[in-house]
Design an enzyme around this catalytic site. Structure first.
Site, PDB file in Angstrom:
ATOM      1  N   GLU A  33       0.856  -1.200   0.000  1.00  0.00           N
ATOM      2  CA  GLU A  33       0.000   0.000   0.000  1.00  0.00           C
ATOM      3  C   GLU A  33       0.884   1.239   0.000  1.00  0.00           C
ATOM      4  O   GLU A  33       1.811   1.354   0.786  1.00  0.00           O
ATOM      5  CB  GLU A  33      -0.918  -0.010   1.229  1.00  0.00           C
ATOM      6  CG  GLU A  33      -1.734   1.258   1.427  1.00  0.00           C
ATOM      7  CD  GLU A  33      -2.576   1.652   0.213  1.00  0.00           C
ATOM      8  OE1 GLU A  33      -3.418   0.866  -0.236  1.00  0.00           O
ATOM      9  OE2 GLU A  33      -2.366   2.784  -0.310  1.00  0.00           O
ATOM     10  N   GLY A  40      -7.903   2.205   1.572  1.00  0.00           N
ATOM     11  CA  GLY A  40      -8.163   2.737   0.234  1.00  0.00           C
ATOM     12  C   GLY A  40      -9.071   3.952   0.233  1.00  0.00           C
ATOM     13  O   GLY A  40      -9.259   4.636   1.246  1.00  0.00           O
ATOM     14  N   GLY A 114       3.599  -0.273  -5.423  1.00  0.00           N
ATOM     15  CA  GLY A 114       3.847  -1.606  -5.962  1.00  0.00           C
ATOM     16  C   GLY A 114       3.828  -1.578  -7.478  1.00  0.00           C
ATOM     17  O   GLY A 114       2.998  -0.904  -8.088  1.00  0.00           O
ATOM     18  N   GLY A 182     -24.403  12.994 -10.067  1.00  0.00           N
ATOM     19  CA  GLY A 182     -24.294  11.574  -9.730  1.00  0.00           C
ATOM     20  C   GLY A 182     -24.319  11.375  -8.218  1.00  0.00           C
ATOM     21  O   GLY A 182     -24.513  12.325  -7.444  1.00  0.00           O
ATOM     22  N   ALA A 321     -17.805  -0.253  -3.306  1.00  0.00           N
ATOM     23  CA  ALA A 321     -16.960  -0.946  -2.345  1.00  0.00           C
ATOM     24  C   ALA A 321     -17.381  -2.409  -2.184  1.00  0.00           C
ATOM     25  O   ALA A 321     -16.538  -3.307  -2.135  1.00  0.00           O
ATOM     26  CB  ALA A 321     -17.017  -0.235  -0.999  1.00  0.00           C
ATOM     27  N   HIS A 322     -18.697  -2.666  -2.116  1.00  0.00           N
ATOM     28  CA  HIS A 322     -19.134  -4.053  -1.873  1.00  0.00           C
ATOM     29  C   HIS A 322     -18.908  -4.930  -3.094  1.00  0.00           C
ATOM     30  O   HIS A 322     -18.708  -6.134  -2.956  1.00  0.00           O
ATOM     31  CB  HIS A 322     -20.594  -4.101  -1.400  1.00  0.00           C
ATOM     32  CG  HIS A 322     -21.514  -3.177  -2.132  1.00  0.00           C
ATOM     33  ND1 HIS A 322     -21.566  -1.837  -1.869  1.00  0.00           N
ATOM     34  CD2 HIS A 322     -22.409  -3.390  -3.113  1.00  0.00           C
ATOM     35  CE1 HIS A 322     -22.468  -1.270  -2.671  1.00  0.00           C
ATOM     36  NE2 HIS A 322     -22.979  -2.191  -3.434  1.00  0.00           N
ATOM     37  N   HIS A 445     -44.449  -5.572  11.891  1.00  0.00           N
ATOM     38  CA  HIS A 445     -45.249  -4.345  11.882  1.00  0.00           C
ATOM     39  C   HIS A 445     -44.992  -3.575  13.170  1.00  0.00           C
ATOM     40  O   HIS A 445     -44.918  -4.184  14.228  1.00  0.00           O
ATOM     41  CB  HIS A 445     -46.738  -4.693  11.788  1.00  0.00           C
ATOM     42  CG  HIS A 445     -47.612  -3.489  11.862  1.00  0.00           C
ATOM     43  ND1 HIS A 445     -47.755  -2.626  10.798  1.00  0.00           N
ATOM     44  CD2 HIS A 445     -48.354  -2.972  12.880  1.00  0.00           C
ATOM     45  CE1 HIS A 445     -48.562  -1.636  11.158  1.00  0.00           C
ATOM     46  NE2 HIS A 445     -48.940  -1.832  12.419  1.00  0.00           N
TER      47      HIS A 445
HETATM   48  P1  FAD Z   1      -9.629   1.759  -3.606  1.00  0.00           P
HETATM   49  O1  FAD Z   1     -10.526   1.823  -2.435  1.00  0.00           O
HETATM   50  O2  FAD Z   1      -9.562   2.961  -4.485  1.00  0.00           O
HETATM   51  O3  FAD Z   1      -8.200   1.373  -3.079  1.00  0.00           O
HETATM   52  C1  FAD Z   1      -7.086   1.337  -3.889  1.00  0.00           C
HETATM   53  C2  FAD Z   1      -5.848   1.382  -3.011  1.00  0.00           C
HETATM   54  O4  FAD Z   1      -4.730   1.070  -3.810  1.00  0.00           O
HETATM   55  C3  FAD Z   1      -5.558   2.746  -2.400  1.00  0.00           C
HETATM   56  O5  FAD Z   1      -5.308   2.597  -1.045  1.00  0.00           O
HETATM   57  C4  FAD Z   1      -4.308   3.221  -3.147  1.00  0.00           C
HETATM   58  O6  FAD Z   1      -3.454   4.005  -2.355  1.00  0.00           O
HETATM   59  C5  FAD Z   1      -3.643   1.903  -3.451  1.00  0.00           C
HETATM   60  N1  FAD Z   1      -2.740   1.941  -4.594  1.00  0.00           N
HETATM   61  C6  FAD Z   1      -2.972   2.402  -5.853  1.00  0.00           C
HETATM   62  N2  FAD Z   1      -1.919   2.182  -6.651  1.00  0.00           N
HETATM   63  C7  FAD Z   1      -0.978   1.560  -5.880  1.00  0.00           C
HETATM   64  C8  FAD Z   1       0.316   1.043  -6.136  1.00  0.00           C
HETATM   65  N3  FAD Z   1       0.852   1.067  -7.359  1.00  0.00           N
HETATM   66  N4  FAD Z   1       0.992   0.485  -5.110  1.00  0.00           N
HETATM   67  C9  FAD Z   1       0.450   0.418  -3.866  1.00  0.00           C
HETATM   68  N5  FAD Z   1      -0.771   0.865  -3.577  1.00  0.00           N
HETATM   69  C10 FAD Z   1      -1.486   1.425  -4.573  1.00  0.00           C
HETATM   70  N6  FAD Z   1     -18.828   2.907  -2.670  1.00  0.00           N
HETATM   71  C11 FAD Z   1     -19.823   2.273  -2.023  1.00  0.00           C
HETATM   72  O7  FAD Z   1     -20.029   1.086  -2.248  1.00  0.00           O
HETATM   73  N7  FAD Z   1     -20.589   2.918  -1.095  1.00  0.00           N
HETATM   74  C12 FAD Z   1     -20.410   4.230  -0.818  1.00  0.00           C
HETATM   75  O8  FAD Z   1     -21.123   4.787   0.026  1.00  0.00           O
HETATM   76  C13 FAD Z   1     -19.386   4.932  -1.492  1.00  0.00           C
HETATM   77  N8  FAD Z   1     -19.156   6.229  -1.232  1.00  0.00           N
HETATM   78  C14 FAD Z   1     -18.127   6.868  -1.850  1.00  0.00           C
HETATM   79  C15 FAD Z   1     -17.922   8.211  -1.565  1.00  0.00           C
HETATM   80  C16 FAD Z   1     -16.882   8.886  -2.168  1.00  0.00           C
HETATM   81  C17 FAD Z   1     -16.653  10.337  -1.817  1.00  0.00           C
HETATM   82  C18 FAD Z   1     -16.027   8.202  -3.071  1.00  0.00           C
HETATM   83  C19 FAD Z   1     -14.875   8.920  -3.716  1.00  0.00           C
HETATM   84  C20 FAD Z   1     -16.225   6.866  -3.361  1.00  0.00           C
HETATM   85  C21 FAD Z   1     -17.301   6.195  -2.771  1.00  0.00           C
HETATM   86  N9  FAD Z   1     -17.557   4.850  -3.049  1.00  0.00           N
HETATM   87  C22 FAD Z   1     -18.597   4.216  -2.417  1.00  0.00           C
HETATM   88  C23 FAD Z   1     -16.752   4.082  -4.021  1.00  0.00           C
HETATM   89  C24 FAD Z   1     -15.733   3.205  -3.281  1.00  0.00           C
HETATM   90  O9  FAD Z   1     -14.935   4.024  -2.474  1.00  0.00           O
HETATM   91  C25 FAD Z   1     -14.908   2.428  -4.270  1.00  0.00           C
HETATM   92  O10 FAD Z   1     -15.750   1.698  -5.127  1.00  0.00           O
HETATM   93  C26 FAD Z   1     -13.984   1.446  -3.556  1.00  0.00           C
HETATM   94  O11 FAD Z   1     -13.136   2.119  -2.668  1.00  0.00           O
HETATM   95  C27 FAD Z   1     -13.146   0.653  -4.564  1.00  0.00           C
HETATM   96  O12 FAD Z   1     -12.308  -0.220  -3.880  1.00  0.00           O
HETATM   97  P2  FAD Z   1     -10.931  -0.742  -4.478  1.00  0.00           P
HETATM   98  O13 FAD Z   1     -10.398  -1.670  -3.464  1.00  0.00           O
HETATM   99  O14 FAD Z   1     -11.134  -1.208  -5.858  1.00  0.00           O
HETATM  100  O15 FAD Z   1      -9.995   0.545  -4.596  1.00  0.00           O
END
Ligand code: FAD
Length: 466
Positions: A33, A40, A114, A182, A321-322, A445
């Site tokens: 990370e 994330g 990474g 959105g 996220a899910h 209910h």
């Molecule tokens: P991420 O959570 O983006 O994590 C990626 C990680 O990889 C990060 O920590 C980053 O630092 C790391 N990384 C990247 N490149 C490298 C590298 N080369 N080497 C090492 N580390 C690296 N989704 C929902 O389901 N419900 C919600 O209520 C919701 N609310 C949101 C509100 C906001 C304001 C935002 C911006 C997003 C929201 N989302 C929500 C979307 C959700 O955050 C993402 O869909 C989710 O975080 C995606 O998960 P991920 O693990 O794919 O990536």
């Protein structure tokens, strides 16, 4: 011999969940990370902080406008720094939780960027210090997404902000222009509107939340409008002049025409997110991207390079996220030789405003486009006893079921707690439920979820309370 069975790049909900599941399955696992904390986008600058501010601002609005009619007299005072501290504490608790889970599952962690240094090698480049290489049998790329920017509009995260800056405004802007109608924009726009901003939403399309069912989107806009948000649809922001005290935002009709200039104290640009693949060295090892810059995978999360997998926002599918978490579980299981699987037809989607919007499955527009013969059952919260007594009657539930088999094809709702209520129909859809199955399931209910049962009854024209 490789040091690890699995090395996960990125510790968001996709990455950290994949790592935990891999460790549970007995695979020797590492996580790389680059941010100072785990979790994330979701835990640090996404789902969790936005929900903390949505919760706090909803309480504030309720105290200001809802308490008096229930006989509670209060005089709420807003303390923005304290509200931000409340949010930050919530984030800290969550990211520490991931740290704890990594230790509990004996997952090794590496700090740094990474990249793929070969088919079975990950290079970790820390911000300071020498790079090191990890030998690994498999790699899971879970590097998530980043904000989409507008050409000619520079984000300074103070006056012209992305969602990240909008989670940290030090005071309530008097006027906010929100670029994009959105989910993320409307959630954060709602936070600042509740705290006192005049919010104008500029949306390129002719509707907000464009991927949701059209009827829901119309009703949602009406309700947000009643709450005080202003909408400029079929419009685009083409420039922001930051030279004066007030920002001057140029807005043009989407199809061209005369521009108008809006004044604002903060502009929030929330036009979407894009897959984040920078610095991974994908080209060097031959990992293919699709035409939208996402890592191409097959239905087992395999990329074009053997032993390299990808999950979450960096691949196709809804950026949720899910969805990332479920892919993390399935991918780890596939690597361990099990039959991991994600049902993309039953992934719920929630907008955490008040009221909430929640959906799962297909919209009416999608069913029409595919020529599917369907039935509709609808039930308004104005006819739900609990909603009536709570005075939270805005919204309705809509169940779409196959006209021949009665199988539930989609459920769309707008109303209080819709984000929680969508879970029952998602479970139903996982089990291939018919509308009648939901209609004949006993619901406690008085609850709002009786609205779901009534909408399911309405599919067969036999809702009781309408
Ligand atoms: P991420 O959570 O983006 O994590 C990626 C990680 O990889 C990060 O920590 C980053 O630092 C790391 N990384 C990247 N490149 C490298 C590298 N080369 N080497 C090492 N580390 C690296 N989704 C929902 O389901 N419900 C919600 O209520 C919701 N609310 C949101 C509100 C906001 C304001 C935002 C911006 C997003 C929201 N989302 C929500 C979307 C959700 O955050 C993402 O869909 C989710 O975080 C995606 O998960 P991920 O693990 O794919 O990536």
């Amino acid at each position: 011999m490789a040091a690890y069975d699995v090395t996960v790049i990125g510790s968001g909900p996709g990455g950290y969940v994949a790592a935990i599941r891999a460790a549970q399955l007995g695979l020797k696992t590492a996580v790389v990370e680059k941010w100072p904390t785990f979790g994330g986008t979701c835990l640090n600058i996404g789902c969790i902080p936005s929900k903390a501010l949505l919760h706090a601002s909803e309480m504030y609005e309720e105290a200001n406008h809802g308490f008096a009619e229930m006989g509670i007299g209060v005089d709420p005072k807003l303390d923005v720094p304290k509200m931000l501290a409340f949010k930050d504490e919530g984030v800290a608790g969550n990211v520490k939780g991931v740290d704890f889970l990594f230790k509990k599952n004996k997952i090794d962690t590496y700090r740094g960027t990474g990249s793929l240094a070969g088919p079975n090698k990950v290079r970790v480049t820390p911000d300071d210090g020498e790079p090191q290489e990890i030998e690994t049998k498999n790699v899971i790329i879970a590097t998530g997404s980043d904000i989409v920017r507008l050409p000619n509009i520079e984000i300074d995260e103070e006056r012209v902000v992305s969602s990240t800056g909008a989670l940290d405004l030090k005071e309530v802007p008097r006027r906010m222009v929100l670029v994009g109608g959105g989910v993320i924009g409307l959630e954060l726009g709602s936070v600042w509107r509740r705290l006192g901003s005049e919010v104008t939403v500029v949306e390129f399309l002719d509707r907000i939340i464009p991927t949701e069912d059209g009827e829901i989107s119309k009703q949602f806009q009406r309700i947000l409008g009643k709450q005080g948000m202003t909408f400029k649809l079929r419009s685009k922001v083409t420039g922001v002049d930051t030279s004066g005290n007030a920002l001057k935002v140029t807005v043009e009709p989407a199809d061209g025409g005369e521009a108008e200039v809006l004044e604002a104290d903060v502009v929030l640009v929330a036009i979407g997110r894009r897959p984040y693949t920078e610095g991974l060295g994908l080209d060097e090892v031959g990992v293919d991207l699709d035409d939208k810059g996402r890592i191409k995978t097959d239905d087992h999360f395999r990329t074009s390079v053997a032993g390299v997998y990808a999950i979450g926002d960096v691949i196709a599918g809804p950026m949720l996220a899910h969805k990332a978490e479920d892919e993390g579980v399935a991918c780890a299981e596939i690597i361990a030789g099990e039959a991991g699987h994600v049902n993309y037809g039953a992934i719920p989607n929630v907008v955490y405003t008040y009221p909430e919007v929640a959906s799962v499955g297909r919209t009416e527009e999608a069913l029409k486009a595919d020529g599917v013969d369907y039935k509709v059952g609808k039930f308004p919260f104005t006819a739900n006893g609990r909603a009536k007594v709570n005075r939270t009657t805005d919204g309705f539930v809509k169940v779409l079921a196959d006209a021949t088999t009665d199988r539930v094809l989609g459920v769309h709702m707008i109303g209080p707690d819709a984000g929680t209520m969508i879970a029952e129909v998602t479970l139903g859809m996982e089990f291939g439920a018919a509308a009648e199955d939901i209609a004949r399931t006993c619901h406690a209910h008085p609850t709002l979820s009786e609205g779901v049962k009534e909408a399911a009854l309405a599919v067969a024209g036999r809702a009781i309370h309408m």
